[in-house]
Design an enzyme around this catalytic site. Sequence first.
Site, short mmCIF file in Angstrom:
data_model
loop_
_atom_site.label_atom_id
_atom_site.label_comp_id
_atom_site.label_asym_id
_atom_site.label_seq_id
_atom_site.Cartn_x
_atom_site.Cartn_y
_atom_site.Cartn_z
N THR A 111 3.54 -4.73 18.95
CA THR A 111 2.61 -5.27 18.21
C THR A 111 2.02 -6.70 18.61
O THR A 111 2.85 -7.43 18.49
CB THR A 111 3.12 -5.55 16.78
N LYS B 108 -3.49 -1.72 13.25
CA LYS B 108 -2.26 -2.18 12.67
C LYS B 108 -2.15 -3.49 12.04
O LYS B 108 -1.59 -3.44 10.80
CB LYS B 108 -1.13 -2.46 14.16
P1 NAD Z 1 13.24 -6.26 19.54
O1 NAD Z 1 13.46 -7.74 19.60
O2 NAD Z 1 14.68 -5.59 18.80
O3 NAD Z 1 13.42 -5.68 21.10
C1 NAD Z 1 12.66 -6.18 22.10
C2 NAD Z 1 13.33 -6.01 23.19
O4 NAD Z 1 12.64 -6.53 24.21
C3 NAD Z 1 14.77 -6.62 23.30
O5 NAD Z 1 15.84 -5.59 23.66
C4 NAD Z 1 14.45 -7.69 24.37
O6 NAD Z 1 15.68 -7.78 25.28
C5 NAD Z 1 13.37 -7.01 25.40
N1 NAD Z 1 13.00 -7.88 26.25
C6 NAD Z 1 12.10 -8.88 25.78
N2 NAD Z 1 11.67 -9.72 26.88
C7 NAD Z 1 11.94 -8.91 27.92
C8 NAD Z 1 11.63 -9.02 29.27
N3 NAD Z 1 11.09 -10.02 29.71
N4 NAD Z 1 11.96 -7.86 30.05
C9 NAD Z 1 12.52 -6.92 29.48
N5 NAD Z 1 12.82 -6.73 28.13
C10 NAD Z 1 12.65 -7.63 27.24
O7 NAD Z 1 11.91 -5.97 19.00
P2 NAD Z 1 11.95 -4.35 18.05
O8 NAD Z 1 12.19 -4.59 16.62
O9 NAD Z 1 12.08 -3.45 19.00
O10 NAD Z 1 9.90 -4.76 18.21
C11 NAD Z 1 9.28 -4.27 19.06
C12 NAD Z 1 7.82 -4.44 18.85
O11 NAD Z 1 7.40 -3.30 17.87
C13 NAD Z 1 7.45 -5.83 18.27
O12 NAD Z 1 6.07 -6.13 18.70
C14 NAD Z 1 7.20 -5.48 16.71
O13 NAD Z 1 6.45 -6.33 16.06
C15 NAD Z 1 7.04 -3.94 16.70
N6 NAD Z 1 7.55 -3.06 15.62
C16 NAD Z 1 8.69 -3.43 15.02
C17 NAD Z 1 9.09 -2.49 14.03
C18 NAD Z 1 10.42 -2.86 13.19
O14 NAD Z 1 10.60 -2.33 12.31
N7 NAD Z 1 11.73 -3.17 14.09
C19 NAD Z 1 8.20 -1.72 13.47
C20 NAD Z 1 6.86 -1.51 14.14
C21 NAD Z 1 6.64 -2.28 14.86
#
Ligand code: NAD
Length: 295
Positions: A95, A170
């Site tokens: 997002t 979204k």
């Molecule tokens: P999160 O922080 O749990 O996961 C993100 C992952 O990306 C982490 O494992 C991190 O190590 C990895 N990462 C960061 N930088 C990196 C890089 N340079 N190279 C490789 N890996 C890297 O986040 P999430 O909860 O999984 O959310 C991901 C996206 O989905 C966000 O944009 C969030 O807004 C969206 N989202 C989340 C939810 C929710 O309920 N968690 C729901 C809908 C949408």
Amino acid sequence: MKIAFIGLGNMGAPMARNLIKAGHSLRLVDLNKTVLAELEQLGGSISASAREAAQGAELVITMLPAAVHVRSVWLGEDGVLAGIAKGVPAVDCSTIDPQTARDVAAAAAKQGVAMADAPVSGGTGGAAAGTLTFMVGATPELFATLQPVLAQMGRNIVHCGEVGTGQIAKICNNLLLAISMVGVSEAMALGDALGIDTTVLAGIINSSTGRCWSSEMYNPWPGIVETAPASRGYAGGFGAELMLKDLGLATEAARQAHQPVVLGAVAQQLYQAMSQRGEGGKDFSAIINSYRKPQ
Ligand code: NAD
């Protein structure tokens, strides 16, 4: 299909698990070694960088925290665009703001790569169950290519229009959700303060014109909806900090478009105050505590 999957956090890891289960060969990249080891056990293979994962991949998917990560993972020296072959489809499910989605897709297009934005709703539960909604911004051709793979991670795969429109859908939905949750909280807390039984009040609202998803499926008053986070101390669900992030994207996009979002700005401040009180890790429906005497 050989799929490069970058970003294996709370959402990405269960999504990648579903693709492995569906029989795809996954090339995995994340900063977290524990999650990489766990997914390797399930049959995925670990790549050293986004560039390496993209080399020889037939599809690239990213699921990263925010725009800054999306820019670096796609456009960086060791990024996806340094490794991906011309003609390989690509999709970012993070997002982020619509402009970054368009900018990165434009950079991809320059080297013959069609890229989509496909943010999701449904939370970590939906990611694990494979029931996410994908809001896809893509050309009709790219949407047709991506649809079957996205359907292995989600239930509703919606084509919103050209690249960037997935992000628009979204952030507009979450803007409204944030506002409606504040509205329901205000009404429930007022009713309680004035002396009506909150179960009776919720029943009236849910069969009257105030009814909405926040009142009916996710009521912020404890005990009204047994499955809602309010009934388990606001644990789990959709964290207020994530809602605050989405409100920031919406208000910034509105600023760029010279469009007023009056109630969105008020909701943003209420969630900001909640975060400042140290409650940002709670479900966003705990915003009702802004209206209740300390329990
Ligand atoms: P999160 O922080 O749990 O996961 C993100 C992952 O990306 C982490 O494992 C991190 O190590 C990895 N990462 C960061 N930088 C990196 C890089 N340079 N190279 C490789 N890996 C890297 O986040 P999430 O909860 O999984 O959310 C991901 C996206 O989905 C966000 O944009 C969030 O807004 C969206 N989202 C989340 C939810 C929710 O309920 N968690 C729901 C809908 C949408």
